[in-house]
Write a protein that holds these residues in place. Structure first.
Motif, PDB file in Angstrom:
ATOM      1  N   THR A   1     -60.069 -28.862 -58.766  1.00 49.32           N
ATOM      2  CA  THR A   1     -60.640 -28.458 -57.484  1.00 49.32           C
ATOM      3  C   THR A   1     -62.148 -28.274 -57.648  1.00 49.32           C
ATOM      4  O   THR A   1     -62.646 -28.203 -58.772  1.00 49.32           O
ATOM      5  CB  THR A   1     -60.030 -27.130 -57.007  1.00 49.32           C
ATOM      6  N   PRO A   2     -62.893 -28.130 -56.544  1.00 46.92           N
ATOM      7  CA  PRO A   2     -64.326 -27.849 -56.658  1.00 46.92           C
ATOM      8  C   PRO A   2     -64.604 -26.558 -57.432  1.00 46.92           C
ATOM      9  O   PRO A   2     -65.662 -26.415 -58.042  1.00 46.92           O
ATOM     10  CB  PRO A   2     -64.783 -27.721 -55.198  1.00 46.92           C
ATOM     11  N   GLU A   3     -63.625 -25.639 -57.441  1.00 52.73           N
ATOM     12  CA  GLU A   3     -63.783 -24.376 -58.183  1.00 52.73           C
ATOM     13  C   GLU A   3     -63.408 -24.544 -59.655  1.00 52.73           C
ATOM     14  O   GLU A   3     -63.336 -23.571 -60.391  1.00 52.73           O
ATOM     15  CB  GLU A   3     -62.899 -23.279 -57.561  1.00 52.73           C
ATOM     16  N   LYS A   4     -63.140 -25.789 -60.073  1.00 52.76           N
ATOM     17  CA  LYS A   4     -62.792 -26.140 -61.460  1.00 52.76           C
ATOM     18  C   LYS A   4     -61.427 -25.606 -61.887  1.00 52.76           C
ATOM     19  O   LYS A   4     -61.178 -25.340 -63.050  1.00 52.76           O
ATOM     20  CB  LYS A   4     -63.876 -25.694 -62.455  1.00 52.76           C
ATOM     21  N   LYS A   5     -60.511 -25.463 -60.930  1.00 55.86           N
ATOM     22  CA  LYS A   5     -59.122 -25.144 -61.248  1.00 55.86           C
ATOM     23  C   LYS A   5     -58.390 -26.460 -61.485  1.00 55.86           C
ATOM     24  O   LYS A   5     -58.661 -27.455 -60.807  1.00 55.86           O
ATOM     25  CB  LYS A   5     -58.467 -24.364 -60.118  1.00 55.86           C
TER      26      LYS A   5
ATOM     27  N   GLU B   1     -61.544 -35.235 -58.894  1.00 54.86           N
ATOM     28  CA  GLU B   1     -61.518 -34.050 -58.042  1.00 54.86           C
ATOM     29  C   GLU B   1     -60.428 -34.218 -56.992  1.00 54.86           C
ATOM     30  O   GLU B   1     -60.277 -35.283 -56.394  1.00 54.86           O
ATOM     31  CB  GLU B   1     -62.867 -33.829 -57.359  1.00 54.86           C
TER      32      GLU B   1
END
Length: 100
Positions: free
Chosen positions: A13-17, A89
């Motif tokens: 994800t954009p949150e790096k999850k 992503e």
């Protein structure tokens, strides 16, 4: 020498999850282990094409522009394991449906 080739995806994800798969306790390979989605590269199939097919089969997700991160090779007995690791992503317009 036998070779087993797989392609897997780091879907983030954009949150790096990162999306991981938890294999069931009765899975025939690597039971009760966390891992990446992906699978076997079939004969005459590119790693990227295998990745796209496996993601459809496993989570009904259409891979768009996977980037190859790394290729790993290691011997296990008489078998050479080759793993292609891609990253992409997560496309939030798509739902993920666990199918396997």
């Amino acid at each position: 020498m036998k070779t087993r080739t797989v392609a897997v995806l780091v879907l983030f994800t954009p949150e790096k999850k990162i999306l991981l798969q938890h294999r069931s306790a009765d899975a025939p390979v690597n039971p009760n282990v966390w891992g990446l989605f992906g699978g076997h590269v079939e004969e005459n199939e590119s790693p990227e094409d295998a990745l796209k097919r496996e993601m459809q089969e496993e989570i009904a997700y259409s891979v768009r522009t996977p980037q190859l991160l790394k290729t790993y090779e290691n011997m296990e007995g008489e078998v050479l394991f080759r793993e292609y690791v891609f990253a992409e992503e997560y496309d939030t317009a798509q739902s993920i449906v666990l199918q396997e």
